[in-house]
Design a protein around this motif. Structure first.
Motif, short mmCIF file in Angstrom:
data_model
loop_
_atom_site.label_atom_id
_atom_site.label_comp_id
_atom_site.label_asym_id
_atom_site.label_seq_id
_atom_site.Cartn_x
_atom_site.Cartn_y
_atom_site.Cartn_z
N VAL A 91 -4.41 44.30 133.18
CA VAL A 91 -3.13 43.85 132.62
C VAL A 91 -3.42 43.06 131.35
CG1 VAL A 91 -1.06 42.44 133.03
CG2 VAL A 91 -2.11 43.70 134.94
N ALA A 92 -2.75 43.43 130.26
CA ALA A 92 -2.85 42.66 129.01
C ALA A 92 -1.65 41.73 128.93
CB ALA A 92 -2.85 43.61 127.82
N GLY A 93 -1.92 40.41 128.97
CA GLY A 93 -0.83 39.44 128.85
C GLY A 93 -0.53 38.74 130.17
N GLY A 94 -0.50 37.40 130.09
CA GLY A 94 -0.28 36.59 131.32
C GLY A 94 1.05 35.87 131.31
N GLY A 95 2.06 36.41 130.60
CA GLY A 95 3.42 35.87 130.71
C GLY A 95 4.01 36.27 132.05
N ALA A 142 1.57 44.05 129.02
CA ALA A 142 2.57 42.99 129.25
C ALA A 142 2.35 41.92 128.19
CB ALA A 142 2.42 42.41 130.65
N SER A 143 1.99 42.37 126.97
CA SER A 143 1.54 41.41 125.94
C SER A 143 2.68 40.94 125.04
CB SER A 143 0.39 42.01 125.13
OG SER A 143 0.78 43.22 124.52
N GLY A 144 3.92 41.15 125.49
CA GLY A 144 5.04 40.56 124.77
C GLY A 144 5.42 41.33 123.51
N ASN A 145 6.18 40.67 122.65
CA ASN A 145 6.76 41.42 121.52
C ASN A 145 5.92 41.34 120.25
OD1 ASN A 145 7.23 38.83 120.74
ND2 ASN A 145 9.36 39.16 120.16
N GLY A 169 8.17 44.20 130.45
CA GLY A 169 8.68 43.03 129.74
C GLY A 169 8.93 43.32 128.27
N ASP A 170 8.71 42.30 127.45
CA ASP A 170 8.99 42.43 126.01
C ASP A 170 8.17 43.53 125.34
OD1 ASP A 170 10.82 40.41 126.14
OD2 ASP A 170 9.81 39.08 124.71
N ALA A 171 7.08 43.95 125.94
CA ALA A 171 6.32 45.06 125.36
C ALA A 171 7.17 46.33 125.34
CB ALA A 171 5.03 45.30 126.15
N ALA A 172 8.12 46.43 126.29
CA ALA A 172 8.96 47.62 126.38
C ALA A 172 10.30 47.44 125.69
CB ALA A 172 9.17 47.99 127.85
#
Ligand code: FAD
Length: 491
Positions: A10-14, A167-170, A303-306
């Motif tokens: 998983v990329a991103g820990g939000g 899941a690395s956000g926007n 999440g924001d990646a999508a």
């Protein structure tokens, strides 16, 4: 270079990344989470929804920790919005019948909230590495088979995995590895300028923890209490008024506050925080978009990646954690050998897109209602598909005539197991209290609340919850523990 192997990276820990990582690790799979920053770190998105708090967070096993963390309790929202000059309030639970424990959410300092979720991921068996930035994915033909990352000391690594989750956000560009483009909304093209204040006024009890949203000529303000004294304040300004937040941010924010009497009043004795995590005035723009595809073989966006819609109804963390739950179900089903990847991830994408669509449609209406009173009545008729006149439709809505039949039925069925929760779901969907606002009773919002209710039901009742019907013809249903998908076999 030696290549480590995991089931999932998983990329991103939000909230999106921690949630999907935890829910997959809880099924016994080997999960690596790579987070670029070292937590706790700042993030915007402080107002949560009940579905996140009582649904997903309960499944993660952090609901009690959140309840004991001292986050202000958000019982609903207070809006100075639309043609009505006075503020109006909606509550998640507003009658004695809905004195349920799930009728609230929290306002959270994201540094603390996200840290709780990330630590929980570690405690549930996820291998968490902070200060590690994912730079690229490893591909084998059509399939993503791993990721490349750089650790805190600048060393390059490669890991292989059955699935890579972005899941690395926007801000990150990893999402470009999934086919298609990022489509920016033509409608939600606002800019946000935000900061933090000490000593701002509070709404009266029992709604002192509510989000206060105040429309004004150039857009609207959020006013979110993060503690007894700390408040998050943001101005969302229409694209055509973008020049109002150019240049000196302090001056721009002060000018916008001066344009908005209610926010001016609430901040009259407050001081802006100018040091530490909250000392900066920040700007965000181009935050509303949707990706063409949410997955490709071996890679999933959450999440924001999508996608992200708009801050107005606090849907961001909900969409992040809900999409993470959907993705975890799909991955758990594939890793267990129960379903093929395409079937499982099509279900993920269809449900995620629907949830995004529900919020998008609702929020467009909500902004249209900001225009004038006539528009407000007309929209009430449109979203309920009522046959009456515009004004009658509006009055019927606030009179409590509309009903949330699905959730009522569901509430009845589970009453023996959890009368209190049944009342909460009932109330969330029907909203028959005196001061329930019309929008909250619209068809589209009821749908969203029912979705939220199902997640909460699953989390609270586990195996005792009634089996669901598929959301789409021929689609899958959730397993009794909520962790996987099952084929639907009609009785
Ligand atoms: P994030 O929270 O962004 O987490 C992504 C993580 O990935 C970060 O920790 C980042 O450091 C890490 N990362 C980035 N790149 C890499 C990389 N290459 N490798 C490894 N790690 C990486 N939502 C709400 O629910 N309520 C609100 O009130 C609200 N208000 C908002 C106001 C504004 C102005 C905006 C723009 C958004 C708001 N949101 C709100 C939305 C909310 O901020 C996001 O939807 C939410 O944070 C998304 O969670 P996430 O887990 O997808 O991403």
């Amino acid at each position: 270079m030696s290549v480590e192997d995991f089931d999932v990276v998983v990329a991103g820990g939000g909230p999106g990344g921690s949630t999907v990582a935890t829910l997959v690790a809880m099924q016994g799979h080997r999960v690596l989470l790579l987070e670029k920053e070292v937590f706790p770190r700042y993030q915007i998105g402080e107002s949560l929804l009940p579905a996140t708090v009582h649904g997903v967070c309960r499944m993660l096993g952090v609901a009690d920790e959140l309840a004991n963390s001292g986050f202000p309790i958000k019982r609903g929202g207070t809006f100075r919005w639309g043609a009505r000059p006075e503020p109006w309030t909606f509550h998640f639970g507003i009658s004695a019948k809905m004195a349920g424990s799930t009728s609230h959410a929290y306002q959270v300092e994201r540094a603390k909230f996200d840290d709780i979720l990330l630590k929980n991921a570690k405690s549930k068996g996820v291998v968490v590495r902070e200060g590690c930035s994912v730079n690229d994915v490893v591909e084998d033909g059509e399939r993503v088979t791993g990721a490349r990352y750089t650790d805190a000391d600048g060393n390059a690594h490669e890991v292989s995995a059955r699935f890579v989750i972005d899941a690395s956000g926007n801000k990150s560009r990893l999402y470009t590895k999934v086919n298609g483009s990022r489509n920016y909304s033509e409608f939600f093209r606002s800019l946000a300028l935000f900061g933090y204040f000490e000593g701002g006024k509070r709404l009266p009890e029992p709604v002192s923890g509510n989000i206060l949203s105040v429309a004004f000529d150039s857009g609207w303000f959020w006013y979110i209490p993060l503690s007894d004294t700390l408040t998050s304040v943001g101005a969302v300004v229409r694209r055509e008024d973008a020049d109002k937040i150019q240049g000196d941010r302090e001056k721009a924010l002060n000018t916008l506050i001066a344009e908005c009497p209610l926010i001016s009043e609430y901040l009259s004795n407050a001081t802006r925080v100018t040091t530490g995590r909250y000392g900066e005035l920040r700007v965000r723009k181009d935050y509303s978009y949707q990706q063409d595809s949410y997955w490709r073989p071996g890679m999933v966006l959450v999440g924001d990646a999508a996608c992200f819609v708009d801050p107005v109804f606090s849907s961001g963390v909900h969409l992040a954690t809900y999409s993470a739950l959907l993705a975890a179900r799909s991955i758990n089903s594939v890793l267990a050998g129960d379903l093929d990847e395409k079937t499982a991830l099509n279900e993920f994408e269809a449900r995620y897109r629907r949830e995004y669509g529900v919020f998008y449609e609702f929020l467009v209406s909500f902004y249209q209602m900001n225009v004038n009173e006539e528009s407000y009545f007309w929209q009430a008729k449109k979203v309920t598909q009522n046959q009456s006149t515009d004004i009658e439709s509006f009055v019927e809505l606030i009179g409590g005539v509309s009903s949330g039949e699905t959730a009522l039925t569901a509430a009845d069925r589970i009453a023996a197991n959890s009368a209190e929760f049944a009342a909460a779901v009932d109330k969330m969907a029907t909203g028959d209290g005196d001061d329930m606002v019309p929008m909250f009773k619209s068809t589209v919002v009821k749908q969203a609340m029912q979705e939220a209710g199902q997640v909460q039901m699953k989390a609270l009742l586990g195996e005792d919850a009634e089996p669901e019907l598929p959301l789409f013809p021929g689609g899958l249903v959730t397993s009794p523990d909520g962790m996987k998908w099952l084929p639907h076999h009609p009785a």
